[in-house]
Design a protein around this motif. Sequence first.
Motif, mmCIF file in Angstrom:
data_model
loop_
_atom_site.group_PDB
_atom_site.id
_atom_site.type_symbol
_atom_site.label_atom_id
_atom_site.label_comp_id
_atom_site.label_asym_id
_atom_site.label_seq_id
_atom_site.Cartn_x
_atom_site.Cartn_y
_atom_site.Cartn_z
ATOM 1 N N ASP A 13 0.634 -1.353 -0.264
ATOM 2 C CA ASP A 13 -0.179 0.231 -0.281
ATOM 3 C C ASP A 13 0.975 1.109 -0.022
ATOM 4 O O ASP A 13 -0.200 2.238 0.261
ATOM 5 C CB ASP A 13 -0.055 0.051 0.646
ATOM 6 C CG ASP A 13 -1.965 -0.902 0.773
ATOM 7 O OD1 ASP A 13 -2.485 -1.399 -0.127
ATOM 8 O OD2 ASP A 13 -2.600 -1.513 1.959
ATOM 9 N N ARG A 16 3.189 4.036 -4.905
ATOM 10 C CA ARG A 16 2.964 5.048 -5.480
ATOM 11 C C ARG A 16 3.136 6.010 -4.505
ATOM 12 O O ARG A 16 3.971 7.208 -5.769
ATOM 13 C CB ARG A 16 1.052 4.782 -5.616
ATOM 14 C CG ARG A 16 0.971 5.971 -6.568
ATOM 15 C CD ARG A 16 -0.305 6.825 -6.936
ATOM 16 N NE ARG A 16 -1.602 5.027 -7.445
ATOM 17 C CZ ARG A 16 -1.111 4.548 -8.430
ATOM 18 N NH1 ARG A 16 -0.126 5.799 -9.570
ATOM 19 N NH2 ARG A 16 -1.982 4.008 -9.266
ATOM 20 N N THR A 34 -2.395 -0.248 -12.416
ATOM 21 C CA THR A 34 -2.757 -0.736 -10.822
ATOM 22 C C THR A 34 -3.304 -2.269 -11.249
ATOM 23 O O THR A 34 -3.732 -2.713 -12.597
ATOM 24 C CB THR A 34 -3.690 -0.726 -10.438
ATOM 25 O OG1 THR A 34 -5.333 -0.207 -10.962
ATOM 26 C CG2 THR A 34 -3.809 1.679 -10.057
ATOM 27 N N TYR A 35 -3.433 -3.163 -10.579
ATOM 28 C CA TYR A 35 -3.917 -4.311 -10.372
ATOM 29 C C TYR A 35 -5.903 -4.090 -11.155
ATOM 30 O O TYR A 35 -6.029 -4.808 -11.895
ATOM 31 C CB TYR A 35 -4.551 -4.727 -8.987
ATOM 32 C CG TYR A 35 -2.843 -5.576 -8.409
ATOM 33 C CD1 TYR A 35 -2.572 -6.902 -8.570
ATOM 34 C CD2 TYR A 35 -2.324 -4.649 -7.446
ATOM 35 C CE1 TYR A 35 -1.284 -7.282 -8.256
ATOM 36 C CE2 TYR A 35 -1.505 -5.478 -7.001
ATOM 37 C CZ TYR A 35 -0.857 -6.414 -7.441
ATOM 38 O OH TYR A 35 0.316 -7.013 -6.984
ATOM 39 N N ASP A 46 -7.251 -4.557 -3.263
ATOM 40 C CA ASP A 46 -6.012 -5.219 -4.416
ATOM 41 C C ASP A 46 -6.417 -3.642 -5.908
ATOM 42 O O ASP A 46 -5.336 -3.133 -6.167
ATOM 43 C CB ASP A 46 -5.217 -5.917 -5.041
ATOM 44 C CG ASP A 46 -4.863 -7.236 -4.018
ATOM 45 O OD1 ASP A 46 -4.499 -6.544 -3.089
ATOM 46 O OD2 ASP A 46 -4.814 -8.383 -4.560
ATOM 47 N N THR A 47 -7.166 -3.481 -5.622
ATOM 48 C CA THR A 47 -8.055 -2.293 -6.738
ATOM 49 C C THR A 47 -6.369 -1.594 -7.150
ATOM 50 O O THR A 47 -6.531 -1.028 -8.633
ATOM 51 C CB THR A 47 -9.281 -2.581 -6.728
ATOM 52 O OG1 THR A 47 -10.003 -3.435 -6.803
ATOM 53 C CG2 THR A 47 -9.541 -1.879 -7.485
ATOM 54 N N ASP A 48 -6.549 -0.902 -6.251
ATOM 55 C CA ASP A 48 -5.787 0.685 -6.199
ATOM 56 C C ASP A 48 -4.470 0.199 -6.096
ATOM 57 O O ASP A 48 -3.696 1.114 -5.845
ATOM 58 C CB ASP A 48 -6.320 1.992 -5.701
ATOM 59 C CG ASP A 48 -7.532 2.180 -6.355
ATOM 60 O OD1 ASP A 48 -7.898 1.890 -7.405
ATOM 61 O OD2 ASP A 48 -8.763 2.367 -5.323
ATOM 62 N N ARG A 49 -3.887 -0.649 -6.105
ATOM 63 C CA ARG A 49 -2.433 -1.035 -5.206
ATOM 64 C C ARG A 49 -1.778 -1.240 -7.113
ATOM 65 O O ARG A 49 -2.428 -1.613 -7.710
ATOM 66 C CB ARG A 49 -2.632 -2.371 -4.669
ATOM 67 C CG ARG A 49 -2.351 -2.349 -3.720
ATOM 68 C CD ARG A 49 -2.699 -3.562 -2.303
ATOM 69 N NE ARG A 49 -3.368 -3.397 -0.973
ATOM 70 C CZ ARG A 49 -3.433 -4.239 0.218
ATOM 71 N NH1 ARG A 49 -3.451 -5.576 -1.205
ATOM 72 N NH2 ARG A 49 -3.666 -4.166 0.789
ATOM 73 N N VAL A 50 -0.524 -0.706 -6.944
ATOM 74 C CA VAL A 50 0.250 -0.852 -7.572
ATOM 75 C C VAL A 50 0.719 -1.872 -8.304
ATOM 76 O O VAL A 50 1.582 -2.953 -7.972
ATOM 77 C CB VAL A 50 1.181 0.479 -8.037
ATOM 78 C CG1 VAL A 50 2.678 -0.336 -8.625
ATOM 79 C CG2 VAL A 50 1.206 1.715 -7.605
ATOM 80 N N TYR A 66 5.767 -1.761 -6.491
ATOM 81 C CA TYR A 66 5.024 -2.811 -6.694
ATOM 82 C C TYR A 66 4.313 -3.373 -4.857
ATOM 83 O O TYR A 66 4.733 -2.915 -3.970
ATOM 84 C CB TYR A 66 4.405 -3.984 -7.526
ATOM 85 C CG TYR A 66 5.172 -4.701 -6.673
ATOM 86 C CD1 TYR A 66 3.648 -6.395 -6.458
ATOM 87 C CD2 TYR A 66 6.494 -5.738 -6.392
ATOM 88 C CE1 TYR A 66 3.202 -7.606 -6.584
ATOM 89 C CE2 TYR A 66 6.213 -7.100 -5.579
ATOM 90 C CZ TYR A 66 5.173 -8.143 -5.588
ATOM 91 O OH TYR A 66 4.576 -9.014 -4.997
ATOM 92 N N ASP A 67 3.063 -3.279 -5.187
ATOM 93 C CA ASP A 67 2.504 -3.268 -4.172
ATOM 94 C C ASP A 67 2.085 -5.000 -3.805
ATOM 95 O O ASP A 67 1.620 -5.407 -4.885
ATOM 96 C CB ASP A 67 0.918 -2.728 -3.731
ATOM 97 C CG ASP A 67 0.982 -1.173 -3.676
ATOM 98 O OD1 ASP A 67 2.082 -0.809 -2.212
ATOM 99 O OD2 ASP A 67 0.922 -0.620 -4.015
#
Length: 137
Positions: A13, A16, A34-35, A46-50, A66-67
């Motif tokens: 998290d 970014r 993002t995912y 995970d949607t907005d994670r890189v 990355y996340d």
Amino acid sequence: MGVTTTVHLNFQDQAREALEFYRSVFGGQVVAFTYGQSQNVEHPADTDRVVWGEVRTPNGFHVMAYDVRESQSYDAGDRPFYVSVRGDDAEEITGYWKSLCEGATILTDLGPSGWSPLYGMLKDRFGVTWVLDIAAF
């Protein structure tokens, strides 16, 4: 054909935010995917994670990040790696140092060492250990 090596940092998290910070220090551009954009979401968190990101500058600085997914374990560890930034311009290295110091823990003050006219080590606010120095050899 050439080969390059690039440090790839793993976060949970914070990818970014870390990439934006490193862009503010070294310049260049951030690219982050993002995912969600990749339509590869296993967990809603995970949607907005890189899933893939980088900062690249014209002078050759390059770092990727990355996340880690929600379903994967993550432990930043104590000293899993150091990121080394080596140059030949003391003013440039000192400028990077001053910017990276924001919220950092200084491990070795920037100054002369036995192997370099300018060397310093710090752990930034994201837990990444950076070594900055002037190439002496």
